[in-house]
Structures are given as structure tokens and as C-alpha cells.
Design an enzyme around this catalytic site. Structure first.
Site, PDB file in Angstrom:
ATOM      1  N   ASP A 198       0.799  -1.234   0.000  1.00 50.21           N
ATOM      2  CA  ASP A 198       0.000   0.000   0.000  1.00 50.21           C
ATOM      3  C   ASP A 198       0.831   1.283   0.000  1.00 50.21           C
ATOM      4  O   ASP A 198       0.276   2.381  -0.015  1.00 50.21           O
ATOM      5  CB  ASP A 198      -0.956   0.002   1.201  1.00 50.21           C
ATOM      6  CG  ASP A 198      -0.240  -0.192   2.527  1.00 50.21           C
ATOM      7  OD1 ASP A 198       0.938  -0.619   2.523  1.00 50.21           O
ATOM      8  OD2 ASP A 198      -0.852   0.079   3.571  1.00 50.21           O
ATOM      9  N   GLU A 281      11.155  -4.191  12.375  1.00 53.99           N
ATOM     10  CA  GLU A 281      12.305  -3.579  11.689  1.00 53.99           C
ATOM     11  C   GLU A 281      13.532  -3.637  12.586  1.00 53.99           C
ATOM     12  O   GLU A 281      14.623  -4.032  12.170  1.00 53.99           O
ATOM     13  CB  GLU A 281      12.020  -2.099  11.339  1.00 53.99           C
ATOM     14  CG  GLU A 281      10.839  -1.869  10.417  1.00 53.99           C
ATOM     15  CD  GLU A 281       9.495  -1.743  11.123  1.00 53.99           C
ATOM     16  OE1 GLU A 281       9.416  -2.070  12.340  1.00 53.99           O
ATOM     17  OE2 GLU A 281       8.526  -1.320  10.463  1.00 53.99           O
TER      18      GLU A 281
END
Ligand code: UGA
Ligand code: MN
Length: 372
Positions: A198, A281
Site C-alpha cells: 500500500d 524492523e
């Protein structure tokens, strides 16, 4: 005798045991904090203080052991031109492995279509599309093949125990499967980038990340409270981070804010992305032993935005109430609604909700009038 002997043996053992302990302590202290973390031995002093607070110190990195289920793949690049140049002009550029986690919902096919039209402009790219579901979506196989971009389509469902967690580890099973695929193929040449379905990607991002020697970083636009997240750079070096949510993260960056060279990553057998929402992350970058001085700032020393964390408003599946006898080839509606069902956008019903509105000249018409 026994006692004496025992004491004598103990006397001999004391220096031995002390020596061994000293050796273990010496090894532990000489390993870098990141190596210790990657080996699952816990972090340095700074880490234990910050991380125990966030429950991260017990993170145990092990080599990934995911099952990779491939739906379809193509290594052939059927595009002739990219950015007005023939394919042959791109020669031996390192390949970008663009990893896209995706999941079935009404917006899935439109998102992938939009992303594909960006990627169509990018030479030397292999698109790893990992779908968060059990079964391969045949419609997606056809769609991906049609673009002509080399791709691997796989399914990698989120383990069911995480499904109902809030927040859930979104896109993690997918990225783990893609990492496993990279490992299985022994790829040590190329660049890894995690590109969600997205986001919005500027074409300049791709030429920037292709230069990655070890790990490159750059700001991501539209993140949280500040509308941005990214490195702080001084004299061409990354020295800190600007992000409105720190929560003990040593690398408080977005998934779209970094790229990794596969040759560098190959040195870390414990590469991993644990199922820890918000810390994906950070923990991934720890698992590959990242150090501040290794980071290459990109995007004109992190002054430009090359990727945007756009989010698509999500809505539940559409429902069209129409008698099934009209879903034949007398009109387009049978095929159209069939396609929308395959895309996971809309379903038909004969009983729920209000009758589908079919109008002519501004007036609603009975279905029989138009479709029989
Ligand atoms: C933010 C970050 O930008 C993501 O990189 C990060 O993975 C995510 O948060 C997270 O940690 O949860 P955000 O826009 O909030 O992203 O999340 P989504 O775009 O909804 O999901 C991230 C990726 O995972 C997308 O590519 C999405 O298609 C995929 N996803 C999402 C799944 O595969 N399964 C899901 O159930 C939900
Ligand atoms: Mn997103």
C-alpha cells in the site's frame, strides 16, 4: 584416603575451573553486543537496560525454518523498455528483490495493480509477492504473470495463534517466507527491500537502493505524528533517528525506510524477523548485526522523501443482491460479478440486503425488465 584424594583433586580442579570461567568471560566480553544479540546471548549494558523494559532482551535469534510454498514464478523479464530504454541497456545491474507482503481483502488487487505499474518502470527487479493465506489465489497468478516482471508468488499465512492478537504481527510470516526463499536460493548478490503493497514509491528510490553496499536508510513520508520517520545525518553520517515512537528501539525506522545488500546479509546466519508487532524492523536489523557506522544515508543525505507510507481506507466486501438466474451471458453482469468475486472485491446474494439498483434514464427498473 577418599577425603584426602578428594581434596587433592579439588586443588587440581580449582585452577582449571577458574581458567575455564575466565576464558568464557573473556569470549563473552570480546564479542560485540550485536553478535551476542544475534546469537541469542543478550545485548550489551545499554541494551539490557532499555530492552528488558520492553521485553526484548530474551529475543532468541535462530536460523529461520519456514516452509516456502510457491504458487507460481517466472524468471523471464518480458518487458522490452523501461524508462524509455531497452532492457539490454540495463546490463548487469544488481537485482532488487522487492518483497511485498499482501493479504486478501477488498483492496488487495487494486493495491497490487497500482504497485505493479510502478515496478514496471524498474529494471532488474524480482518481485517476491507473499500472500497471507493458505491457498494460492489463481487470479493473482494470472495478474502477476501478465505484468511481465520476474516474480515469485508464494503463500505464507500468519500462524493462527497470532491472528486474533491486537496488534497482530502484520506481514511478518510473509517476509519470513521471503527471507527463507532468498536463503534457499543462496542469493548473495543483489539488494533486499521490503515494499508493502500500500505504500507509494518514487522511481528514484530504486536507483538509490541499488547502490546499497551493506545497509542504506532514507526517510519515509507520512509516518505517525511527525508525518515522517528517518535518520538524522551529520557530515554525511547517520548519527540518530527522528521518529515519534521510540519504545526502546535501537533502529526506530519504518519497514520501507531501509535496504540491505544480500552479500552483507549472507554473513548473518541468524537473520530473522520475530513476530513482535512494532519491533519487526528493529529486530530484523539487529539480527543482521547493524552498526550505526555501517548505515549509508540515501535520498540526498536523507533530505528527500522517496517513499510514502500511504494507507488505503479499507471497507468490507461489497454485496450485490441479484437473482442468480440473471448471472448468465445475457448481460455483462454475470462475468463482471464473477471477476469481482475472484478479486475478493464483491459477492452476490439472492437474499441479503436491498435489491441491486439498476436504473435507466434516472429511474430504477425491475431486474426482469433489463436482464431477462
Ligand atoms: C506499518 C509499517 O509500515 C509496516 O511495514 C509494518 O509491517 C506494519 O506497520 C506493522 O508492523 O504492523 P501499516 O500500514 O500499519 O504498516 O500496516 P499494513 O500496511 O496494514 O501491513 C503491512 C504489510 O503487511 C502490508 O503489505 C500488508 O498487505 C501486509 N499484511 C497486513 C498482511 O500480510 N497480513 C495482515 O493481516 C495485514
Ligand atoms: Mn501500510
Amino acid at each position: 584416603m577418599v577425603r584426602k584424594g578428594g581434596v587433592a583433586r579439588r586443588r587440581c580442579l580449582v585452577p582449571l575451573v577458574a581458567g575455564a570461567l575466565f576464558f568464557v568471560a573473556f569470549c563473552y566480553l570480546t564479542l560485540s553486543a550485536d553478535t551476542r544479540l544475534a546469537l541469542g546471548l543478550g545485548g550489551g549494558a545499554e541494551d539490557s537496560e532499555e530492552l528488558s523494559h520492553h521485553g526484548l532482551d530474551g529475543m532468541n535469534f535462530r536460523p529461520l525454518n519456514e516452509t516456502v510454498h510457491i504458487c507460481s514464478e517466472s524468471y523471464e523479464d518480458r518487458r522490452q523498455f523501461m524508462q524509455d530504454k531497452p532492457q539490454s541497456e540495463y546490463g548487469q545491474l544488481p537485482v532488487i528483490y522487492f518483497v511485498t507482503p499482501t493479504y486478501p481483502r477488498r483492496e488487495q488487487i487494486p493495491e497490487l495493480t497500482r504497485l505493479a505499474h510502478t515496478l514496471l518502470h524498474v529494471p532488474r527487479l524480482h518481485w517476491l509477492v507473499a500472500d497471507d493465506q493458505e491457498k494460492c489465489n489463481g487470479f493473482m497468478d494470472t495478474l502477476l504473470y501478465r505484468f511481465g516482471i520476474p516474480f515469485t508468488h508464494m503463500v505464507s499465512p500468519m500462524p493462527s495463534k497470532f491472528r486474533n492478537e491486537k496488534p497482530a504481527p502484520r506481514g511478518v510470516a510473509n517476509r519470513r517466507a521471503a527471507l527463507q526463499w532468498l536463503r534457499q536460493h543462496n542469493l548473495t548478490n543483489g539488494i533486499l527491500y521490503f515494499g508493502d503493497d500500500d505504500n507509494t514509491y518514487d522511481l528514484r528510490l530504486f536507483s538509490e537502493i541499488r547502490k546499497t553496499q551493506r545497509v542504506s536508510m532514507f526517510p519515509v513520508g507520512l509516518i505517525a505524528d511527525y508525518g515522517v520517520s528517518g535518520p538524522v545525518v551529520r557530515k554525511g553520517k547517520v548519527v540518530a533517528f527522528l521518529d515519534s515512537w521510540v519504545a526502546g528501539r535501537r533502529w526506530p525506522v519504518d519497514m520501507a525506510g531501509f535496504a540491505v545488500n544480500l552479500e552483507y546479509m549472507a554473513q548473518y546466519p541468524y537473520v530473522n524477523m520475530p513476530y513482535k508487532p512494532g519491533y519487526e524492523e528493529d529486530l530484523f536489523l539487529r539480527s543482521i548485526g547493524l552498526q550505526m557506522n555501517l548505515i549509508e544515508p540515501r535520498g540526498n543525505n536523507c533530505t528527500e522523501i522517496l517513499v510514502w507510507h500511504t494507507q488505503t481506507k479499507s471497507k468490507k466486501l461489497g454485496m450485490v443482491r441479484l437473482e442468480s438466474k440473471y448471472l448468465d451471458d445475457r448481460s455483462n453482469l454475470g462475468a463482471l460479478l464473477h471477476n469481482l468475486k475472484l478479486m475478493g472485491v464483491a459477492s452476490t446474494t439472492e437474499s441479503e440486503g436491498r435489491d441491486a439498483l439498476i436504473s435507466k434514464n434516472g429511474k430504477e427498473k425491475p431486474h426482469s425488465k433489463i436482464l431477462s
